[in-house]
Design an enzyme around this catalytic site. Structure first.
Site, PDB file in Angstrom:
ATOM      1  N   ASP A  83       0.848  -1.193   0.000  1.00 52.38           N
ATOM      2  CA  ASP A  83       0.000   0.000   0.000  1.00 52.38           C
ATOM      3  C   ASP A  83       0.886   1.246   0.000  1.00 52.38           C
ATOM      4  O   ASP A  83       1.355   1.693   1.047  1.00 52.38           O
ATOM      5  CB  ASP A  83      -0.910  -0.030   1.231  1.00 52.38           C
ATOM      6  CG  ASP A  83      -2.063   0.947   1.116  1.00 52.38           C
ATOM      7  OD1 ASP A  83      -2.120   1.709   0.129  1.00 52.38           O
ATOM      8  OD2 ASP A  83      -2.913   0.952   2.026  1.00 52.38           O
ATOM      9  N   VAL A  84       1.127   1.773  -1.208  1.00 51.86           N
ATOM     10  CA  VAL A  84       2.000   2.942  -1.358  1.00 51.86           C
ATOM     11  C   VAL A  84       1.298   4.133  -1.992  1.00 51.86           C
ATOM     12  O   VAL A  84       1.766   5.256  -1.908  1.00 51.86           O
ATOM     13  CB  VAL A  84       3.266   2.598  -2.190  1.00 51.86           C
ATOM     14  CG1 VAL A  84       4.188   1.676  -1.418  1.00 51.86           C
ATOM     15  CG2 VAL A  84       2.898   1.975  -3.526  1.00 51.86           C
ATOM     16  N   LYS A  85       0.187   3.882  -2.691  1.00 52.39           N
ATOM     17  CA  LYS A  85      -0.636   4.937  -3.314  1.00 52.39           C
ATOM     18  C   LYS A  85       0.203   5.911  -4.147  1.00 52.39           C
ATOM     19  O   LYS A  85       0.042   7.125  -4.054  1.00 52.39           O
ATOM     20  CB  LYS A  85      -1.454   5.681  -2.265  1.00 52.39           C
ATOM     21  CG  LYS A  85      -2.439   4.789  -1.520  1.00 52.39           C
ATOM     22  CD  LYS A  85      -3.286   5.575  -0.547  1.00 52.39           C
ATOM     23  CE  LYS A  85      -4.311   4.689   0.149  1.00 52.39           C
ATOM     24  NZ  LYS A  85      -3.679   3.791   1.153  1.00 52.39           N
ATOM     25  N   ARG A  86       1.090   5.376  -4.971  1.00 55.37           N
ATOM     26  CA  ARG A  86       1.939   6.230  -5.795  1.00 55.37           C
ATOM     27  C   ARG A  86       1.185   6.694  -7.049  1.00 55.37           C
ATOM     28  O   ARG A  86       0.339   5.978  -7.582  1.00 55.37           O
ATOM     29  CB  ARG A  86       3.201   5.488  -6.232  1.00 55.37           C
ATOM     30  CG  ARG A  86       4.066   4.976  -5.096  1.00 55.37           C
ATOM     31  CD  ARG A  86       4.569   6.084  -4.198  1.00 55.37           C
ATOM     32  NE  ARG A  86       5.572   5.565  -3.276  1.00 55.37           N
ATOM     33  CZ  ARG A  86       5.634   5.874  -1.992  1.00 55.37           C
ATOM     34  NH1 ARG A  86       4.756   6.687  -1.465  1.00 55.37           N
ATOM     35  NH2 ARG A  86       6.589   5.375  -1.226  1.00 55.37           N
ATOM     36  N   THR A 113      -0.821  -0.317  -4.627  1.00 55.00           N
ATOM     37  CA  THR A 113      -1.903   0.650  -4.780  1.00 55.00           C
ATOM     38  C   THR A 113      -1.367   1.882  -5.488  1.00 55.00           C
ATOM     39  O   THR A 113      -0.241   2.317  -5.241  1.00 55.00           O
ATOM     40  CB  THR A 113      -2.504   1.032  -3.418  1.00 55.00           C
ATOM     41  OG1 THR A 113      -1.472   1.538  -2.564  1.00 55.00           O
ATOM     42  CG2 THR A 113      -3.166  -0.159  -2.756  1.00 55.00           C
TER      43      THR A 113
END
Length: 267
Positions: A83-86, A113
């Site tokens: 879960d890094v939401k880059r 993510t």
């Protein structure tokens, strides 16, 4: 999910959880927390979702713990959704993709993510590398935080909601894949209703369960006929049962059974 049941265990080593486990809020505590969670659950759950921010706050030593956690979880047979939401453009997006989706990278994961709010097309380097590496992505579409609606429910120039445009982009990436494509969406379990077509022929990561208020019983209402593709994520509500490995395993089994019942009655 078919073999192990529908549960994604969040690994969110937040200061309050470390303290609740009797661990110091330092790299040593972080390492013991993650090693215990992986040892207890990696042979049982379908997936883990480590939240990168809780490792990044310790700098390079925290990232080293994240690398070990990802590798050990995958070695035990669990999938890892990092879960890094880059989200970025051009060469920067390519670099982010290489960090997580290149098979030779220290943080190589089964999925990451991503944030599409610089334009879905800007994610192309990550989508292409995920396809080439045999892994996947989960793109933010309808998130569990109330502020998200201001952007995600906005209407674009073509008359579609922004979230629907993201979902349509994922459906195009998954076209023709069987049984499912590897390009999924993040859709919060806390929504009153999706209000969008979730049939993207890919997995749907559902945060917001447990500490944020949603329960297994909410999933059929939110996901409708896409329910069978949902990967429900539970973090703090599961990990609070630690540090006993036996208690963690029992809690994960209860969660998986609750989701299986919801899927069976709501499908």
């Amino acid at each position: 999910m078919d073999r192990r049941g529908p549960l994604c265990a969040g690994i969110d080593p937040h200061p309050a959880l470390l303290s609740a486990w009797g661990l110091p809020d330092d790299v040593g505590g972080l390492e013991r927390f993650c090693a215990t969670a992986v040892e207890a659950l990696a042979g049982q759950v379908a997936a883990f979702k480590p939240q990168s921010a809780f490792f990044e706050r310790f700098g390079s030593r925290g990232i080293a713990v994240l690398e070990r956690t990802v590798a050990e979880a995958r070695a035990a047979g669990a999938l890892v959704v990092l879960d890094v939401k880059r989200g970025d453009i051009g060469s920067t997006m390519s670099a982010y993709a290489s960090a997580y989706l290149d098979k030779g990278a220290p943080l190589f994961s089964d999925a990451v993510t991503l944030s599409p709010y610089l334009g879905f097309g800007a994610l192309r380097p990550a989508l292409d590398l995920a396809r080439a590496s045999g892994c996947g992505v989960f793109v933010l579409a309808l998130t569990s935080n109330p502020e998200g609606a201001g952007v995600q429910r906005a209407t674009g120039g073509d008359g579609r909601q922004v979230a629907q445009a993201v979902l349509d982009g994922l459906a195009a990436e998954n076209a023709g894949a069987a049984p499912l494509g590897s390009f999924g969406a993040v859709v919060g379990a806390t929504l009153d209703e999706a209000g969008a077509d979730l049939n993207v022929n890919g997995p749907l990561l559902a945060p917001g369960l447990g500490a944020q208020g949603a329960t297994a019983a909410d999933l059929p209402r939110v996901f409708g006929d896409a329910l069978g593709n949902v990967l429900p994520a539970v973090g703090r509500d599961l990990l609070r049962h630690g540090p006993s490995p036996m208690a963690l395993r029992a809690a994960a089994e209860r969660e998986a059974e609750a989701f299986a019942r919801a899927f069976a009655t709501g499908a």
